[in-house]
Motif scaffolding. Structure first.
Motif, short mmCIF file in Angstrom:
data_model
loop_
_atom_site.label_atom_id
_atom_site.label_comp_id
_atom_site.label_asym_id
_atom_site.label_seq_id
_atom_site.Cartn_x
_atom_site.Cartn_y
_atom_site.Cartn_z
N ALA A 35 27.32 32.84 48.98
CA ALA A 35 27.80 31.85 48.02
C ALA A 35 28.40 32.52 46.79
N TRP A 36 27.72 33.56 46.30
CA TRP A 36 28.24 34.29 45.14
C TRP A 36 29.54 35.02 45.48
N GLY A 37 29.60 35.55 46.71
CA GLY A 37 30.82 36.21 47.15
C GLY A 37 31.99 35.24 47.23
N LEU A 38 31.73 34.04 47.74
CA LEU A 38 32.77 33.01 47.80
C LEU A 38 33.20 32.58 46.41
N ALA A 39 32.22 32.42 45.51
CA ALA A 39 32.54 32.04 44.13
C ALA A 39 33.38 33.10 43.45
N LEU A 40 33.07 34.39 43.72
CA LEU A 40 33.84 35.48 43.13
C LEU A 40 35.28 35.48 43.64
N GLY A 96 40.89 34.43 42.68
CA GLY A 96 42.10 33.71 43.09
C GLY A 96 42.68 32.88 41.97
N GLN A 97 41.80 32.19 41.24
CA GLN A 97 42.26 31.38 40.11
C GLN A 97 42.78 32.26 38.98
N LEU A 98 42.17 33.43 38.80
CA LEU A 98 42.63 34.36 37.77
C LEU A 98 44.04 34.87 38.10
N VAL A 99 44.28 35.18 39.37
CA VAL A 99 45.61 35.60 39.80
C VAL A 99 46.62 34.47 39.60
N ALA A 100 46.21 33.24 39.98
CA ALA A 100 47.10 32.09 39.81
C ALA A 100 47.45 31.87 38.35
N PHE A 101 46.45 32.01 37.47
CA PHE A 101 46.70 31.85 36.03
C PHE A 101 47.64 32.93 35.52
#
Length: 220
Positions: free
Chosen positions: A8-13, A18-23
């Motif tokens: 779960a933590w791996g998926l959250a990371l 991914g969101q950081l790259v998108a931003f």
């Protein structure tokens, strides 16, 4: 339970990264559009600093590891050349089209990647993956139709269809670059790939910047 928690933590990371790259990509698109609206026409210079950052960070790491390269340097040079052209075309498109059109049409990369990986790497996709890609293409077609306005409806300083064509040409370059990078990563690790891509991208950008900037200076 511990394994599930780690997953779960791996998926959250992964989602966070991914969101950081998108931003970051959104911020880069906004900056390119803002500079274009100010009349600043330096697409190669913008890419130059991106490759410079990659070089300053990853090349020392790669040298510290002292690992022999498993991929010839000229493959990295070819990848960097294609990647630089893609960045140039997409950033150049902001001079002619809107940030919305450029950002949306940049998704054409997915279409070309599917085609290239199907034939070059033997990757096979499911019906649902093709359906999703087809839906995206239909949406991108609507973007082209919305930009195909009469001259009276267009901004006098813009040429949307030219900008759209530049973006699509840039996505072809990105697709070749991305598929080549995937092939290289399968044979080697990411550190060497990013280091060499940054280094050769820096060299290619610097070489291309010189004649283009000289021609611009002669115009003024």
């Amino acid at each position: 339970m511990e394994t599930k928690a780690k997953d779960a933590w791996g998926l959250a990371l992964v989602l966070f990264l991914g969101q950081l790259v998108a931003f970051s990509m959104a911020a880069a698109s906004f900056a390119s559009s803002f500079l274009a609206n100010l009349g600043v026409n330096t697409p190669l210079t913008q890419s130059f600093f991106a490759y410079l950052l990659l070089t300053l960070i990853y090349v020392p790491i790669h040298l510290h590891r002292r690992q022999k390269s498993r991929i010839p340097w000229y493959w990295y040079l070819a990848l960097a050349f294609v990647d630089v052209q893609g960045n140039y075309l997409v950033v150049k498109a902001y001079q002619y089209s809107s940030i919305t059109s450029v950002t949306l049409l940049d998704c054409w990369t997915v279409v070309w990647v599917i085609i290239l990986t199907w034939y070059a790497l033997g990757t096979r996709y499911s019906f649902w993956q093709f359906l999703g890609a087809g839906t995206c293409v239909a949406g991108l077609g609507l973007v082209l139709l919305s930009d195909a306005k009469s001259p009276e409806q267009q901004d006098g300083g813009k040429m949307p269809l030219l900008g759209d064509a530049l973006v699509i040409a840039g996505t072809v370059c990105f697709a070749f670059s991305n598929v080549g990078e995937e092939y290289c990563v399968k044979k080697n690790d990411q550190v060497e790939l990013i280091a060499m891509l940054g280094l050769f991208g820096l060299v290619v950008s610097a070489i291309q910047m010189y004649p283009l900037h000289n021609s611009l200076l002669r115009m003024f």
